[in-house]
Design a protein around this motif. Structure first.
Motif, PDB file in Angstrom:
ATOM      1  N   THR A 240       0.643  -1.426  -0.024  1.00  0.00           N
ATOM      2  CA  THR A 240       0.000   0.097  -0.119  1.00  0.00           C
ATOM      3  C   THR A 240       0.889   1.156  -0.071  1.00  0.00           C
ATOM      4  O   THR A 240       0.441   2.200  -0.519  1.00  0.00           O
ATOM      5  CB  THR A 240      -0.966  -0.060   1.291  1.00  0.00           C
ATOM      6  OG1 THR A 240      -0.253   0.099   2.473  1.00  0.00           O
ATOM      7  CG2 THR A 240      -2.016  -1.275   1.408  1.00  0.00           C
ATOM      8  N   HIS A 241       2.001   1.212   0.486  1.00  0.00           N
ATOM      9  CA  HIS A 241       3.042   2.561   0.742  1.00  0.00           C
ATOM     10  C   HIS A 241       4.138   1.929   1.192  1.00  0.00           C
ATOM     11  O   HIS A 241       4.474   1.285   1.637  1.00  0.00           O
ATOM     12  CB  HIS A 241       2.375   3.440   1.423  1.00  0.00           C
ATOM     13  CG  HIS A 241       2.057   3.638   2.764  1.00  0.00           C
ATOM     14  ND1 HIS A 241       1.117   2.456   3.350  1.00  0.00           N
ATOM     15  CD2 HIS A 241       2.450   4.065   3.928  1.00  0.00           C
ATOM     16  CE1 HIS A 241       0.872   2.582   4.646  1.00  0.00           C
ATOM     17  NE2 HIS A 241       2.197   3.465   4.979  1.00  0.00           N
ATOM     18  N   PRO A 242       5.323   2.922   1.083  1.00  0.00           N
ATOM     19  CA  PRO A 242       6.787   2.371   1.319  1.00  0.00           C
ATOM     20  C   PRO A 242       7.138   2.603   2.757  1.00  0.00           C
ATOM     21  O   PRO A 242       8.342   2.114   3.020  1.00  0.00           O
ATOM     22  CB  PRO A 242       7.662   3.111   0.294  1.00  0.00           C
ATOM     23  CG  PRO A 242       6.847   4.487   0.306  1.00  0.00           C
ATOM     24  CD  PRO A 242       5.177   4.082   0.352  1.00  0.00           C
ATOM     25  N   HIS A 243       6.219   2.897   3.652  1.00  0.00           N
ATOM     26  CA  HIS A 243       6.918   2.950   5.167  1.00  0.00           C
ATOM     27  C   HIS A 243       7.241   1.629   5.576  1.00  0.00           C
ATOM     28  O   HIS A 243       6.532   0.431   5.152  1.00  0.00           O
ATOM     29  CB  HIS A 243       5.569   3.673   5.876  1.00  0.00           C
ATOM     30  CG  HIS A 243       5.379   4.882   5.734  1.00  0.00           C
ATOM     31  ND1 HIS A 243       4.107   5.521   6.328  1.00  0.00           N
ATOM     32  CD2 HIS A 243       6.116   5.976   5.345  1.00  0.00           C
ATOM     33  CE1 HIS A 243       4.499   6.904   6.190  1.00  0.00           C
ATOM     34  NE2 HIS A 243       5.639   7.078   5.345  1.00  0.00           N
ATOM     35  N   TYR A 244       8.103   1.989   6.519  1.00  0.00           N
ATOM     36  CA  TYR A 244       9.056   0.650   6.895  1.00  0.00           C
ATOM     37  C   TYR A 244       7.990  -0.483   7.502  1.00  0.00           C
ATOM     38  O   TYR A 244       8.177  -1.728   7.124  1.00  0.00           O
ATOM     39  CB  TYR A 244      10.060   1.176   7.925  1.00  0.00           C
ATOM     40  CG  TYR A 244      10.835  -0.019   8.572  1.00  0.00           C
ATOM     41  CD1 TYR A 244      12.181   0.009   8.101  1.00  0.00           C
ATOM     42  CD2 TYR A 244      10.602  -0.723   9.658  1.00  0.00           C
ATOM     43  CE1 TYR A 244      13.090  -1.200   8.533  1.00  0.00           C
ATOM     44  CE2 TYR A 244      11.368  -1.605  10.122  1.00  0.00           C
ATOM     45  CZ  TYR A 244      12.764  -1.983   9.591  1.00  0.00           C
ATOM     46  OH  TYR A 244      13.699  -2.882  10.007  1.00  0.00           O
ATOM     47  N   ASP A 245       6.990  -0.187   8.192  1.00  0.00           N
ATOM     48  CA  ASP A 245       6.106  -1.332   8.816  1.00  0.00           C
ATOM     49  C   ASP A 245       5.402  -1.988   8.034  1.00  0.00           C
ATOM     50  O   ASP A 245       4.654  -2.823   8.194  1.00  0.00           O
ATOM     51  CB  ASP A 245       5.215  -0.545  10.005  1.00  0.00           C
ATOM     52  CG  ASP A 245       4.464   0.670   9.620  1.00  0.00           C
ATOM     53  OD1 ASP A 245       5.059   1.272   8.478  1.00  0.00           O
ATOM     54  OD2 ASP A 245       3.506   0.938  10.200  1.00  0.00           O
ATOM     55  N   HIS A 246       5.112  -1.234   6.552  1.00  0.00           N
ATOM     56  CA  HIS A 246       4.407  -2.101   5.421  1.00  0.00           C
ATOM     57  C   HIS A 246       5.469  -2.740   4.660  1.00  0.00           C
ATOM     58  O   HIS A 246       4.676  -3.836   3.800  1.00  0.00           O
ATOM     59  CB  HIS A 246       3.467  -0.732   4.735  1.00  0.00           C
ATOM     60  CG  HIS A 246       2.295  -0.252   5.817  1.00  0.00           C
ATOM     61  ND1 HIS A 246       1.131  -0.751   5.556  1.00  0.00           N
ATOM     62  CD2 HIS A 246       2.568   0.521   6.650  1.00  0.00           C
ATOM     63  CE1 HIS A 246       0.472   0.013   6.490  1.00  0.00           C
ATOM     64  NE2 HIS A 246       1.305   0.856   7.358  1.00  0.00           N
TER      65      HIS A 246
ATOM     66  N   VAL B 185      10.780   4.711  -4.067  1.00  0.00           N
ATOM     67  CA  VAL B 185      11.045   4.988  -2.798  1.00  0.00           C
ATOM     68  C   VAL B 185      11.598   3.716  -2.195  1.00  0.00           C
ATOM     69  O   VAL B 185      12.806   3.620  -1.677  1.00  0.00           O
ATOM     70  CB  VAL B 185       9.881   5.212  -1.851  1.00  0.00           C
ATOM     71  CG1 VAL B 185      10.389   5.508  -0.516  1.00  0.00           C
ATOM     72  CG2 VAL B 185       9.487   6.610  -2.420  1.00  0.00           C
ATOM     73  N   MET B 186      11.271   2.411  -2.438  1.00  0.00           N
ATOM     74  CA  MET B 186      11.476   1.306  -2.100  1.00  0.00           C
ATOM     75  C   MET B 186      12.780   0.780  -2.580  1.00  0.00           C
ATOM     76  O   MET B 186      13.842   0.169  -2.138  1.00  0.00           O
ATOM     77  CB  MET B 186      10.539   0.071  -2.304  1.00  0.00           C
ATOM     78  CG  MET B 186       9.285   0.227  -1.368  1.00  0.00           C
ATOM     79  SD  MET B 186       7.998  -0.844  -1.922  1.00  0.00           S
ATOM     80  CE  MET B 186       8.875  -2.540  -1.300  1.00  0.00           C
TER      81      MET B 186
ATOM     82  N   PHE C 146      16.172   0.818   6.023  1.00  0.00           N
ATOM     83  CA  PHE C 146      15.347   0.169   5.133  1.00  0.00           C
ATOM     84  C   PHE C 146      16.105  -0.830   3.868  1.00  0.00           C
ATOM     85  O   PHE C 146      17.339  -0.411   3.683  1.00  0.00           O
ATOM     86  CB  PHE C 146      14.201   1.033   4.264  1.00  0.00           C
ATOM     87  CG  PHE C 146      13.259   0.350   3.465  1.00  0.00           C
ATOM     88  CD1 PHE C 146      12.127   0.005   4.005  1.00  0.00           C
ATOM     89  CD2 PHE C 146      13.518  -0.120   2.039  1.00  0.00           C
ATOM     90  CE1 PHE C 146      11.082  -0.392   3.288  1.00  0.00           C
ATOM     91  CE2 PHE C 146      12.439  -0.539   1.304  1.00  0.00           C
ATOM     92  CZ  PHE C 146      11.218  -0.909   2.078  1.00  0.00           C
ATOM     93  N   THR C 147      15.818  -2.157   3.744  1.00  0.00           N
ATOM     94  CA  THR C 147      16.584  -2.765   2.711  1.00  0.00           C
ATOM     95  C   THR C 147      16.003  -2.505   1.248  1.00  0.00           C
ATOM     96  O   THR C 147      14.984  -2.807   1.019  1.00  0.00           O
ATOM     97  CB  THR C 147      16.415  -4.251   3.007  1.00  0.00           C
ATOM     98  OG1 THR C 147      16.562  -4.239   4.417  1.00  0.00           O
ATOM     99  CG2 THR C 147      17.257  -5.157   2.132  1.00  0.00           C
ATOM    100  N   PRO C 148      16.955  -1.840   0.424  1.00  0.00           N
ATOM    101  CA  PRO C 148      16.087  -1.651  -0.975  1.00  0.00           C
ATOM    102  C   PRO C 148      15.895  -2.655  -1.669  1.00  0.00           C
ATOM    103  O   PRO C 148      16.496  -3.962  -1.411  1.00  0.00           O
ATOM    104  CB  PRO C 148      17.454  -1.032  -1.872  1.00  0.00           C
ATOM    105  CG  PRO C 148      18.677  -1.283  -1.004  1.00  0.00           C
ATOM    106  CD  PRO C 148      18.479  -1.587   0.406  1.00  0.00           C
ATOM    107  N   VAL C 149      14.868  -2.522  -2.492  1.00  0.00           N
ATOM    108  CA  VAL C 149      14.231  -3.818  -3.295  1.00  0.00           C
ATOM    109  C   VAL C 149      13.740  -3.267  -4.786  1.00  0.00           C
ATOM    110  O   VAL C 149      13.192  -2.039  -4.654  1.00  0.00           O
ATOM    111  CB  VAL C 149      13.387  -4.432  -2.548  1.00  0.00           C
ATOM    112  CG1 VAL C 149      12.102  -3.430  -1.964  1.00  0.00           C
ATOM    113  CG2 VAL C 149      12.830  -5.787  -2.876  1.00  0.00           C
ATOM    114  N   SER C 150      13.722  -4.143  -5.474  1.00  0.00           N
ATOM    115  CA  SER C 150      13.105  -3.618  -6.927  1.00  0.00           C
ATOM    116  C   SER C 150      11.854  -4.312  -7.005  1.00  0.00           C
ATOM    117  O   SER C 150      11.650  -5.452  -6.888  1.00  0.00           O
ATOM    118  CB  SER C 150      14.081  -4.195  -7.857  1.00  0.00           C
ATOM    119  OG  SER C 150      13.681  -3.838  -9.172  1.00  0.00           O
ATOM    120  N   VAL C 151      10.751  -3.608  -7.095  1.00  0.00           N
ATOM    121  CA  VAL C 151       9.215  -4.222  -7.104  1.00  0.00           C
ATOM    122  C   VAL C 151       9.147  -4.951  -8.426  1.00  0.00           C
ATOM    123  O   VAL C 151       9.581  -4.166  -9.609  1.00  0.00           O
ATOM    124  CB  VAL C 151       8.441  -2.787  -6.894  1.00  0.00           C
ATOM    125  CG1 VAL C 151       7.081  -3.307  -7.525  1.00  0.00           C
ATOM    126  CG2 VAL C 151       8.349  -2.557  -5.635  1.00  0.00           C
TER     127      VAL C 151
END
Ligand SMILES: [Zn+2]
Length: 237
Positions: A74-80, A103-104, A120-125
């Motif tokens: 739903t959005h890039p905040h750490y907890d989600h 952002v991720m 935050f660990t970068p990741v490619s969607v």
């Protein structure tokens, strides 16, 4: 716990399932699981550390033997979203709005890792969505609804399920169980866009609202949207 036939909440600190309920509702978001039969779709990835517990909860509900194919973020905040890199490693496809994806990938302060004293660990969607996009996961048709404000990546996901329209609303509305908004401290928080998103949400027809934290609403969720719109109109000047 089971919410509707085939719909479960399998993680979340405010639900008392994963993370720390004592530390607070934002320790971990609600992680939802939709059982499509041949595959399972998750909504939001949580913080990642709780994955063994989430799997245990899924096993308790008989979901453990099915393949988790996809997670909608739903959005890039750490907890989600922090759990996303871990889920991708085990073969789960990540779907998110283009801003959230950017952002991720950058893993910058817009992910709010600083709130958790973690990086935050970068990741490619894997699959990047435009603002409002219809797409399918297996047999499930999903409509994404772009609702920026709490972050500029906020996206709701609307699905038809057992004759009802379910909206996974992330942190746009009432993350503590009633009206009100999501947290307003994000570096990309935007009041003007938020109000537009709330007004947009008022026009969308849905029967059940499943927020990113706390309890869902199974009867007249519009009332919660109205409370938030009213509060925004009265206080955001
Ligand atoms: Zn958030």
């Amino acid at each position: 716990m089971q919410l509707l036939p085939g719909l479960y909440v399998v993680g979340g600190s405010l639900m008392g399932l994963t993370g720390s309920q004592v530390k607070g509702p934002f320790d971990e978001c609600n992680v939802y699981a939709l059982d499509l039969g041949s595959e399972i779709v998750l909504i939001d990835a949580g913080v990642g550390d709780s994955w063994p517990q989430i799997l245990e909860i899924m096993n308790q509900w008989g979901l453990g033997s099915r393949k988790i194919s996809t997670v909608l973020i739903t959005h890039p905040h750490y907890d989600h979203a922090q759990g996303a890199h871990f889920l991708q490693k085990i073969g789960i496809k990540l779907i998110a709005h283009k801003y959230t994806a950017e952002v991720m990938a950058k893993a910058d302060e817009r992910c709010c890792g600083f709130l958790y004293h973690r990086e935050f660990t970068p990741v490619s969607v894997d699959c990047i969505l435009e603002d409002n996009q219809q797409f399918s996961v297996g047999q499930l048709a999903v409509q994404s609804i772009y609702l920026p404000g709490h972050t500029l990546g906020c996206t709701g996901f609307l699905v038809s399920w057992m004759g009802r329209r379910l909206l996974f609303s992330g942190d746009v509305i009432g993350t503590l169980g009633y009206g009100h908004f999501g947290w307003n401290g994000s570096i990309d928080f935007d009041k003007k866009l938020y109000l537009q998103s709330l007004l947009k949400l008022l026009k969308i027809d849905f029967d059940v609202m499943l927020p990113g934290h706390g309890l869902g609403t199974y009867k007249n969720p519009r009332e919660r949207v109205e409370v938030s719109v009213n509060e925004a109109l009265m206080t955001w000047r």
